[in-house]
Design a protein around this motif. Structure first.
Motif, mmCIF file in Angstrom:
data_model
loop_
_atom_site.group_PDB
_atom_site.id
_atom_site.type_symbol
_atom_site.label_atom_id
_atom_site.label_comp_id
_atom_site.label_asym_id
_atom_site.label_seq_id
_atom_site.Cartn_x
_atom_site.Cartn_y
_atom_site.Cartn_z
ATOM 1 N N VAL A 13 0.817 -1.248 -0.043
ATOM 2 C CA VAL A 13 0.101 -0.194 0.067
ATOM 3 C C VAL A 13 0.860 1.180 -0.037
ATOM 4 O O VAL A 13 1.751 1.299 0.840
ATOM 5 C CB VAL A 13 -0.912 0.095 1.099
ATOM 6 N N THR A 14 0.821 2.233 -0.965
ATOM 7 C CA THR A 14 1.322 3.436 -0.915
ATOM 8 C C THR A 14 0.316 4.486 -0.498
ATOM 9 O O THR A 14 -0.765 4.713 -0.761
ATOM 10 C CB THR A 14 1.814 3.961 -2.273
ATOM 11 N N VAL A 15 0.956 5.228 0.434
ATOM 12 C CA VAL A 15 -0.032 6.289 1.094
ATOM 13 C C VAL A 15 0.786 7.623 0.774
ATOM 14 O O VAL A 15 1.842 7.733 1.048
ATOM 15 C CB VAL A 15 -0.077 5.974 2.582
ATOM 16 N N GLY A 16 -0.104 8.473 0.493
ATOM 17 C CA GLY A 16 0.344 9.952 0.247
ATOM 18 C C GLY A 16 -0.053 10.860 1.508
ATOM 19 O O GLY A 16 -1.167 10.627 2.117
ATOM 20 N N PHE A 17 0.996 11.690 2.012
ATOM 21 C CA PHE A 17 0.701 12.496 2.924
ATOM 22 C C PHE A 17 0.577 14.004 2.609
ATOM 23 O O PHE A 17 1.826 14.248 1.782
ATOM 24 C CB PHE A 17 1.506 12.252 4.245
ATOM 25 N N ASP A 18 0.117 14.967 2.899
ATOM 26 C CA ASP A 18 0.383 16.314 2.829
ATOM 27 C C ASP A 18 1.299 16.710 3.907
ATOM 28 O O ASP A 18 1.677 15.888 4.749
ATOM 29 C CB ASP A 18 -1.031 16.856 3.205
ATOM 30 N N ALA A 98 5.521 10.550 12.918
ATOM 31 C CA ALA A 98 6.372 9.565 12.896
ATOM 32 C C ALA A 98 5.599 8.379 12.800
ATOM 33 O O ALA A 98 6.215 7.390 11.993
ATOM 34 C CB ALA A 98 7.598 9.812 13.730
ATOM 35 N N GLU A 99 4.688 7.693 13.740
ATOM 36 C CA GLU A 99 4.353 6.630 13.726
ATOM 37 C C GLU A 99 3.410 5.991 12.540
ATOM 38 O O GLU A 99 3.204 4.988 11.976
ATOM 39 C CB GLU A 99 3.571 6.263 15.016
ATOM 40 N N ALA A 100 2.744 7.180 11.752
ATOM 41 C CA ALA A 100 1.691 6.938 10.862
ATOM 42 C C ALA A 100 2.717 6.505 9.662
ATOM 43 O O ALA A 100 2.407 5.835 8.799
ATOM 44 C CB ALA A 100 1.053 8.313 10.457
ATOM 45 N N LEU A 101 3.757 7.220 9.361
ATOM 46 C CA LEU A 101 4.670 6.772 8.291
ATOM 47 C C LEU A 101 5.331 5.506 8.711
ATOM 48 O O LEU A 101 5.359 4.624 7.789
ATOM 49 C CB LEU A 101 5.830 7.910 8.167
ATOM 50 N N ALA A 128 14.923 17.492 8.392
ATOM 51 C CA ALA A 128 15.480 17.873 9.740
ATOM 52 C C ALA A 128 14.621 17.093 10.795
ATOM 53 O O ALA A 128 15.474 16.938 12.112
ATOM 54 C CB ALA A 128 15.002 19.283 9.810
ATOM 55 N N LEU A 129 13.539 16.736 10.642
ATOM 56 C CA LEU A 129 12.668 15.875 11.636
ATOM 57 C C LEU A 129 12.893 14.373 11.535
ATOM 58 O O LEU A 129 12.253 13.663 12.191
ATOM 59 C CB LEU A 129 11.273 16.286 11.447
ATOM 60 N N GLY A 130 13.691 13.990 10.415
ATOM 61 C CA GLY A 130 13.756 12.377 10.382
ATOM 62 C C GLY A 130 12.578 11.829 10.080
ATOM 63 O O GLY A 130 12.565 10.564 10.657
ATOM 64 N N LEU A 131 11.665 12.374 9.372
ATOM 65 C CA LEU A 131 10.501 11.691 8.684
ATOM 66 C C LEU A 131 10.930 10.273 7.788
ATOM 67 O O LEU A 131 11.592 10.680 6.692
ATOM 68 C CB LEU A 131 9.542 12.786 8.146
ATOM 69 N N GLU A 132 10.243 9.336 7.958
ATOM 70 C CA GLU A 132 10.375 8.116 6.962
ATOM 71 C C GLU A 132 9.409 8.349 5.883
ATOM 72 O O GLU A 132 8.560 7.793 5.536
ATOM 73 C CB GLU A 132 10.244 6.885 7.704
ATOM 74 N N VAL A 133 10.282 9.267 4.818
ATOM 75 C CA VAL A 133 9.442 9.463 3.552
ATOM 76 C C VAL A 133 10.276 9.031 2.319
ATOM 77 O O VAL A 133 11.390 9.253 2.324
ATOM 78 C CB VAL A 133 9.150 11.024 3.401
ATOM 79 N N LEU A 200 -3.050 12.448 13.957
ATOM 80 C CA LEU A 200 -2.483 11.088 13.340
ATOM 81 C C LEU A 200 -2.274 10.005 14.248
ATOM 82 O O LEU A 200 -1.909 8.912 13.727
ATOM 83 C CB LEU A 200 -1.204 11.565 12.424
ATOM 84 N N THR A 201 -2.279 10.191 15.462
ATOM 85 C CA THR A 201 -2.296 9.026 16.527
ATOM 86 C C THR A 201 -3.509 7.952 16.154
ATOM 87 O O THR A 201 -3.213 6.987 16.597
ATOM 88 C CB THR A 201 -2.186 9.527 17.785
ATOM 89 N N GLU A 202 -4.216 8.418 15.479
ATOM 90 C CA GLU A 202 -5.513 7.288 15.284
ATOM 91 C C GLU A 202 -5.220 6.701 14.018
ATOM 92 O O GLU A 202 -6.061 5.679 13.578
ATOM 93 C CB GLU A 202 -6.797 8.110 15.065
ATOM 94 N N PHE A 203 -4.309 6.950 13.125
ATOM 95 C CA PHE A 203 -4.087 6.618 11.910
ATOM 96 C C PHE A 203 -3.585 4.936 11.726
ATOM 97 O O PHE A 203 -4.222 4.050 11.125
ATOM 98 C CB PHE A 203 -3.002 7.404 11.042
ATOM 99 N N PRO A 204 -2.536 4.757 12.749
ATOM 100 C CA PRO A 204 -2.025 3.254 12.688
ATOM 101 C C PRO A 204 -3.281 2.263 12.861
ATOM 102 O O PRO A 204 -3.493 1.059 11.982
ATOM 103 C CB PRO A 204 -1.141 3.091 13.762
#
Length: 216
Positions: A13-18, A98-101, A128-133, A200-204
């Motif tokens: 599944v590929t998920v796009g995020f704003d 971070a957890e959603a990604l 800068a934020l170390g986001l897993e994108v 986004l805490t509800e996303f997982p």
């Protein structure tokens, strides 16, 4: 269903995020950068109003502040130049970002940021934020976001604005909204978001349940 169980169920599944007000809170820096631009240019640019309504393209915002059309290219270039030192250092990740990604990657999927922001500056935030994108695509707004979502095969698009819902629909993707930006839960639901989260805490948990049983 647990997120762990979705590691098999949601493979591929590929998920796009704003970005702004979906993954990050850039409001203090955005306000400061716009106010600095107003001081430099002598134009009545309202940083606080700008930061409270993030989403639309910068040229549209500047027109809304009645900036002369012939000055807009310079204003955009100058805003982008101010951005790395003024906006990036004071921007934080929103709760659950971070957890959603991470949960998408744990399920064998991919993540792509599709934003109206200038892509090099968007990448600065991710780094800068170390986001897993996996990929960052910039300068796309509303239904034009479908260009990148379709190109990357995104099945879901997560955003905070009505324009994000429209972009998801234009790409045939599931529209997921978070009420962390300028649009209310009611507005997002009325626009056609499949689900609206407080954060986004509800996303997982939603992701695990929504894609239960999907084969690789």
């Amino acid at each position: 269903m647990s997120v762990r169980a979705a590691t098999v169920a949601g493979v591929g599944v590929t998920v796009g995020f704003d970005l702004d007000m979906t993954l990050i809170d850039s409001r203090p820096g955005m306000a400061a950068a716009m106010n600095a631009l107003g001081t430099e240019s002598g134009l009545p640019l309202d940083g606080e109003r700008f930061a409270a309504n993030l989403g639309p393209p910068l040229d549209d915002i500047l027109r809304g502040f009645e900036a002369p059309e012939e000055r807009i290219p310079w204003l955009i270039d100058r805003f982008r130049a101010l951005y790395p030192e003024v906006v990036v250092p004071v921007t934080v990740a929103l709760p659950g970002a971070a957890e959603a990604l991470r949960v998408v990657h744990q399920a064998g999927g991919n993540t792509v940021v599709v934003t109206g922001k200038y892509a090099p500056n968007a990448q600065l935030h991710v780094d800068a934020l170390g986001l897993e994108v996996d990929e960052v695509v910039g300068e796309l707004w509303s239904t034009r976001k479908a260009e990148a979502l379709l190109a990357h095969g995104a099945q879901v698009y997560v955003g905070d604005h009505l324009g994000d819902v429209r972009g998801a629909h234009a790409a045939g993707a599931v529209a997921v909204s978070v009420a962390t930006g300028p649009c209310t839960r009611e507005e997002l639901a009325a626009e056609g978001a499949e689900v609206v989260f407080d954060s986004l805490t509800e996303f997982p948990e939603w992701f695990a349940n929504r894609f239960a049983g999907q084969a690789a």
